[in-house]
Scaffold this active site. Sequence first.
Site, PDB file in Angstrom:
ATOM      1  N   GLU A  34      -9.601   4.450  -6.129  1.00 20.67           N
ATOM      2  CA  GLU A  34      -8.482   3.565  -6.444  1.00 20.67           C
ATOM      3  C   GLU A  34      -8.877   2.136  -6.092  1.00 20.67           C
ATOM      4  O   GLU A  34      -9.284   1.872  -4.952  1.00 20.67           O
ATOM      5  CB  GLU A  34      -7.240   3.956  -5.649  1.00 20.67           C
ATOM      6  CG  GLU A  34      -6.647   5.295  -6.039  1.00 20.67           C
ATOM      7  CD  GLU A  34      -5.486   5.708  -5.158  1.00 20.67           C
ATOM      8  OE1 GLU A  34      -4.509   6.261  -5.677  1.00 20.67           O
ATOM      9  OE2 GLU A  34      -5.552   5.487  -3.924  1.00 20.67           O
ATOM     10  N   HIS A  86     -10.188   2.507  -2.413  1.00 23.41           N
ATOM     11  CA  HIS A  86      -9.836   3.741  -1.719  1.00 23.41           C
ATOM     12  C   HIS A  86     -10.585   4.931  -2.305  1.00 23.41           C
ATOM     13  O   HIS A  86     -10.297   5.383  -3.412  1.00 23.41           O
ATOM     14  CB  HIS A  86      -8.318   3.975  -1.795  1.00 23.41           C
ATOM     15  CG  HIS A  86      -7.865   5.186  -1.069  1.00 23.41           C
ATOM     16  ND1 HIS A  86      -6.886   6.025  -1.531  1.00 23.41           N
ATOM     17  CD2 HIS A  86      -8.287   5.723   0.113  1.00 23.41           C
ATOM     18  CE1 HIS A  86      -6.717   7.022  -0.678  1.00 23.41           C
ATOM     19  NE2 HIS A  86      -7.556   6.868   0.321  1.00 23.41           N
ATOM     20  N   SER A  89      -6.011   3.768   3.410  1.00 25.73           N
ATOM     21  CA  SER A  89      -5.192   4.605   2.536  1.00 25.73           C
ATOM     22  C   SER A  89      -3.708   4.328   2.742  1.00 25.73           C
ATOM     23  O   SER A  89      -2.875   4.854   1.998  1.00 25.73           O
ATOM     24  CB  SER A  89      -5.463   6.088   2.816  1.00 25.73           C
ATOM     25  OG  SER A  89      -5.141   6.399   4.160  1.00 25.73           O
ATOM     26  N   ASN A 145      -1.610   9.082  -2.997  1.00 30.87           N
ATOM     27  CA  ASN A 145      -0.836   9.442  -1.805  1.00 30.87           C
ATOM     28  C   ASN A 145       0.661   9.296  -2.020  1.00 30.87           C
ATOM     29  O   ASN A 145       1.455   9.991  -1.378  1.00 30.87           O
ATOM     30  CB  ASN A 145      -1.281   8.595  -0.608  1.00 30.87           C
ATOM     31  CG  ASN A 145      -2.526   9.154   0.055  1.00 30.87           C
ATOM     32  OD1 ASN A 145      -2.778  10.359  -0.002  1.00 30.87           O
ATOM     33  ND2 ASN A 145      -3.320   8.302   0.668  1.00 30.87           N
TER      34      ASN A 145
END
Length: 385
Positions: free
Chosen positions: A149, A137, A116, A187
Site C-alpha cells: 500500500e 505498507h 500500519s 486493515n
Amino acid sequence: MEIGIIGLGTMGQGIAQVFATAGYEIMLFDTFEGATQKAKLSIEKSLEQLVQKSKLSTTEAKIIESKFHWKSNLNEFYSCELIIEAIKEDLSLKKELFSQLNKIISDTCIVATNTSSLSITALASTVLFPDRFIGVHFFNPATIMPLVEVIPAIQTSQKTIDTVKQILLKSKKVIVQAIDTPGFIVNRLARPFYGEAIKMYEEGIADIETIDWAMTEIGGFKMGPFTLMDFIGHDINYAVTESIFNAFYYDSRYKPSFTQKRLLEAGFLGRKSGRGFYQYHNSEIKSTPNKDFTLGKNIVNQILVMLINEAAEALLLQVATKEDLELAMTKGVNYPKGLLTWADEIGIQNCVNQLDELFNKYHDTRYRCCVLLREYATKNMTFFQ
C-alpha cells in the site's frame, strides 16, 4: 541506487530482501543489541531455503547477499536515496528517528514509513522535508506477499509518489494507492472479518470451530477468522482494531471485543504463545464444527455483507479506486475475490436488505448501510458488471 532499512525485525528483513533481490544496494541498521546478527542469520537462512527449493541458484543467492551492507551508525545513511523505517509502532520513537535523519540525509532522499496504524501526515509533519515523506505498507512476509500500500501524506509531492512506485514495480510488487486514513485499505476493510465473527461467537450463534469451518468451506477463505487472529497474534490484531476504533472517533463498526482483550490480558496471544482461541499444545481439545449448511451460510452472509459494506464506504469516501480496493483484498489478505465484485454477484439489493435486517434487529449503527450501496440498489447499478 542505495536503499536504507532501519529496524531489522521480521518486516525489516523481508523488505531488505525484496529490494536486494531487485538489485538495489541495501544499508541496514538497528539500535537493538544483537538485532543485526540475528537479521544476518535469518536472511542467510531464507536465501539458503530458496536455493534448496531451486527458486534461486547458489550464484544468485550470493549476489543478493552481497547487496547487504550492515551499518553500526545512522550517519552512514547519508548516501541513501530512499530510507524505509520499520521500527516499533511507537510515535515517539519514530519522531526521534526522523529527527536524527533530518541532520543526515541528502536534499533528494525520500523517507518512507512502513507503519500500519499511524497517520502518515502526522509523521510527515515531524520532518524537514514533508514533500519527500510517504507511507509504504508491506505485508508479512514481505518476500511472499505481493501487495504494498502506497500512502502519500497530504504534503507528499507527486515526484515522490512516482519515484517510490517505480522502485516497487522494479521489485515486482503489486501497488495500490490509498489516502491517509486509519487502516489505509486492508486493515480497515478487514475489520468485520474479525469483529463480526467474534460478535456471533459471543452471542452464541456458533462456536469458533463452526465459524471457521463456514468461512473456509462455504466462504472460500483460506483461513477462518479465529485461526487467522491466532496466526497474526492477538497483541497485533487487537492493537490494530483498537487503533482504528480510536482513530475513527469510536465508530461502532470498528469496536474491539472484550473476548479478544481478555486473551491478550491472559497472555494467550495465539500460535506464538501456544494458546489463543485454540490451544496448540493439545490438539485433542479442538471441537468438531457443526456442519449445518444453513447455519454456515448465514454466518458467511453476515460477515461478507459487513465486509462489502466497508468496501463500499471506502469507495464512497475515495480511500482508493475500486480497482485498488479489489487488488488490496485479494493480494494483501488472499480473499477469494474482491468485495465489490462479490457484491455484484450476490446482488447489491440483497446486500442492502440484509444490512437493513441486521440494523432493525440490533439498532446498532455498526449495521448502517452505506449510502453508496443503497444508491446503487435503487438505480439497479453494479460496481463492475
